[in-house]
Design an enzyme around this catalytic site. Structure first.
Site, PDB file in Angstrom:
ATOM      1  N   ASN A 167       2.984   4.116   0.666  1.00 42.68           N
ATOM      2  CA  ASN A 167       3.311   5.300   1.464  1.00 42.68           C
ATOM      3  C   ASN A 167       4.726   5.197   2.020  1.00 42.68           C
ATOM      4  O   ASN A 167       5.189   4.113   2.386  1.00 42.68           O
ATOM      5  CB  ASN A 167       2.273   5.555   2.561  1.00 42.68           C
ATOM      6  CG  ASN A 167       1.984   4.378   3.462  1.00 42.68           C
ATOM      7  OD1 ASN A 167       2.051   3.235   3.037  1.00 42.68           O
ATOM      8  ND2 ASN A 167       1.668   4.646   4.709  1.00 42.68           N
ATOM      9  N   GLU A 189      -0.816   7.261  -3.035  1.00 44.24           N
ATOM     10  CA  GLU A 189      -1.462   7.788  -4.251  1.00 44.24           C
ATOM     11  C   GLU A 189      -0.564   8.819  -4.941  1.00 44.24           C
ATOM     12  O   GLU A 189      -0.390   8.803  -6.163  1.00 44.24           O
ATOM     13  CB  GLU A 189      -2.804   8.447  -3.914  1.00 44.24           C
ATOM     14  CG  GLU A 189      -3.835   7.505  -3.334  1.00 44.24           C
ATOM     15  CD  GLU A 189      -3.816   7.433  -1.814  1.00 44.24           C
ATOM     16  OE1 GLU A 189      -2.715   7.483  -1.222  1.00 44.24           O
ATOM     17  OE2 GLU A 189      -4.898   7.330  -1.226  1.00 44.24           O
ATOM     18  N   GLU A 237       6.911   7.052   4.827  1.00 45.53           N
ATOM     19  CA  GLU A 237       6.877   7.995   5.955  1.00 45.53           C
ATOM     20  C   GLU A 237       8.273   8.511   6.283  1.00 45.53           C
ATOM     21  O   GLU A 237       9.282   8.024   5.758  1.00 45.53           O
ATOM     22  CB  GLU A 237       6.224   7.303   7.161  1.00 45.53           C
ATOM     23  CG  GLU A 237       4.782   6.945   6.867  1.00 45.53           C
ATOM     24  CD  GLU A 237       4.025   6.399   8.067  1.00 45.53           C
ATOM     25  OE1 GLU A 237       4.648   6.078   9.101  1.00 45.53           O
ATOM     26  OE2 GLU A 237       2.788   6.287   7.956  1.00 45.53           O
ATOM     27  N   ASN A 238       8.296   9.521   7.150  1.00 40.90           N
ATOM     28  CA  ASN A 238       9.549  10.173   7.521  1.00 40.90           C
ATOM     29  C   ASN A 238       9.523  10.508   9.002  1.00 40.90           C
ATOM     30  O   ASN A 238       8.452  10.830   9.543  1.00 40.90           O
ATOM     31  CB  ASN A 238       9.707  11.460   6.691  1.00 40.90           C
ATOM     32  CG  ASN A 238      11.104  12.031   6.786  1.00 40.90           C
ATOM     33  OD1 ASN A 238      11.474  12.658   7.771  1.00 40.90           O
ATOM     34  ND2 ASN A 238      11.892  11.800   5.760  1.00 40.90           N
ATOM     35  N   CYS A 292      -3.914  14.264  -1.612  1.00 40.93           N
ATOM     36  CA  CYS A 292      -3.966  13.330  -2.742  1.00 40.93           C
ATOM     37  C   CYS A 292      -5.153  13.627  -3.656  1.00 40.93           C
ATOM     38  O   CYS A 292      -5.059  13.489  -4.874  1.00 40.93           O
ATOM     39  CB  CYS A 292      -4.018  11.894  -2.232  1.00 40.93           C
ATOM     40  SG  CYS A 292      -2.443  11.392  -1.507  1.00 40.93           S
ATOM     41  N   CYS A 299       2.096   9.968   0.635  1.00 46.23           N
ATOM     42  CA  CYS A 299       1.059   8.943   0.508  1.00 46.23           C
ATOM     43  C   CYS A 299       1.293   8.090  -0.740  1.00 46.23           C
ATOM     44  O   CYS A 299       1.921   8.531  -1.717  1.00 46.23           O
ATOM     45  CB  CYS A 299      -0.317   9.588   0.372  1.00 46.23           C
ATOM     46  SG  CYS A 299      -0.872  10.487   1.814  1.00 46.23           S
ATOM     47  N   CYS A 309      -6.444  11.133   1.039  1.00 43.95           N
ATOM     48  CA  CYS A 309      -6.440  12.349   1.867  1.00 43.95           C
ATOM     49  C   CYS A 309      -6.631  13.585   0.982  1.00 43.95           C
ATOM     50  O   CYS A 309      -6.614  13.497  -0.255  1.00 43.95           O
ATOM     51  CB  CYS A 309      -5.134  12.449   2.654  1.00 43.95           C
ATOM     52  SG  CYS A 309      -3.747  13.056   1.670  1.00 43.95           S
TER      53      CYS A 309
HETATM   54  N1  THU Z   1      -1.903   7.402   3.638  1.00 44.69           N
HETATM   55  C1  THU Z   1      -1.791   7.083   2.323  1.00 44.69           C
HETATM   56  O1  THU Z   1      -0.708   6.701   1.843  1.00 44.69           O
HETATM   57  N2  THU Z   1      -2.885   7.185   1.539  1.00 44.69           N
HETATM   58  C2  THU Z   1      -4.139   7.470   2.005  1.00 44.69           C
HETATM   59  O2  THU Z   1      -5.070   7.490   1.239  1.00 44.69           O
HETATM   60  C3  THU Z   1      -4.346   7.754   3.425  1.00 44.69           C
HETATM   61  C4  THU Z   1      -3.117   7.894   4.241  1.00 44.69           C
HETATM   62  C5  THU Z   1      -0.730   7.225   4.505  1.00 44.69           C
HETATM   63  C6  THU Z   1      -0.092   8.463   5.049  1.00 44.69           C
HETATM   64  C7  THU Z   1       0.589   7.923   6.279  1.00 44.69           C
HETATM   65  O3  THU Z   1       1.826   7.344   5.889  1.00 44.69           O
HETATM   66  C8  THU Z   1      -0.322   6.812   6.754  1.00 44.69           C
HETATM   67  O4  THU Z   1      -1.118   6.461   5.634  1.00 44.69           O
HETATM   68  C9  THU Z   1      -1.200   7.199   7.925  1.00 44.69           C
HETATM   69  O5  THU Z   1      -1.900   8.365   7.675  1.00 44.69           O
END
Ligand code: THU
Length: 160
Positions: free
Chosen positions: A62, A75, A64-65, A115, A73, A112
Site C-alpha cells: 500500500n 492489491e 498512502e498519501n 479492490c 491499496c 476493501c
Molecule cells: N489496505 C490495503 O492496502 N489493502 C487492504 O486489503 C486493506 C487496506 C491499506 C489502505 C491503507 O493504506 C491502509 O491499508 C489502512 O486502511
C-alpha cells in the site's frame, strides 16, 4: 409476495501443510513487500503477491498519501502493475499479508471494496476466477475461490 434471493458464501482455511510451493513463495513475497509499505498515516502495512498463469509472480504494497483518498491499496497496486505489463497473462491467485507497524502479529485482512471491484475487473477480462488468499494471524490462509465470495452481488455486466 416478497421473495428472497440468497447467495451462500464461504472461505476455506488452508493450514501451512496444505499450501503449494507457490503459496509458500507468494506468502513470503507478500510478507517481505508488506514491510516496505508507505503507510505513515495508518501505520497499517499491507503486502500483496500475485501469480500469473505464465508462472510469473509480482508483489506490491500500500502507498498512502497526505491527501488520504489518493492512497492505493496493495492489491490494486500489484494487479495494475502485473496486468499492465502482462496484459495477456491471467492472474491466478493473490496472497495478502498485513500487520500494524510494530505489531508482532499479522492482522486479518480482506480486500476493501475498491479492490474487490478491481479483482472483479480482471476476472471479467480473463473470464476466469482469481483465488484470493488472506494470511490469518494464526498462520493459516483464508481462501476465497473467486471474488464472487467477497462481493456476492457485484456489478459485472453492462448488458445484463
Ligand atoms: N489496505 C490495503 O492496502 N489493502 C487492504 O486489503 C486493506 C487496506 C491499506 C489502505 C491503507 O493504506 C491502509 O491499508 C489502512 O486502511
Amino acid at each position: 409476495m416478497r421473495k428472497k434471493i440468497e447467495m451462500n458464501v464461504s472461505l476455506e482455511v488452508y493450514p501451512p501443510q496444505e499450501w503449494t510451493d507457490e503459496d509458500r513463495i507468494l506468502t513470503e513475497m507478500a510478507k517481505a513487500i508488506m514491510e516496505k509499505a508507505h503507510a505513515p498515516y495508518s501505520d497499517f502495512l499491507v503486502g500483496a503477491a500475485l501469480l500469473l498463469d505464465n508462472g510469473e509472480m509480482y508483489a506490491a504494497n500500500n502507498q498512502e498519501n497526505v491527501s488520504f483518498p489518493v492512497g492505493v491499496c496493495a492489491e490494486r497496486a500489484v494487479l495494475s502493475y502485473a496486468v499492465g505489463n502482462r496484459p495477456q497473462s491471467r492472474p491466478v491467485k493473490i496472497i495478502i499479508a498485513a500487520k500494524k507497524r510494530l505489531s508482532e502479529r499479522y492482522a486479518t485482512v480482506t480486500p476493501c471494496g475498491l479492490c474487490r471491484q478491481t479483482i472483479n475487473e480482471y476476472e471479467i477480462k480473463f473470464n476466469s476466477p482469481i483465488q484470493i488468499m488472506m494470511l490469518h494471524p494464526d498462520g493459516d490462509l483464508l481462501v476465497a475461490s473467486s471474488v464472487e465470495t467477497l462481493l456476492p452481488f457485484r456489478f459485472n455486466d453492462l448488458n445484463a
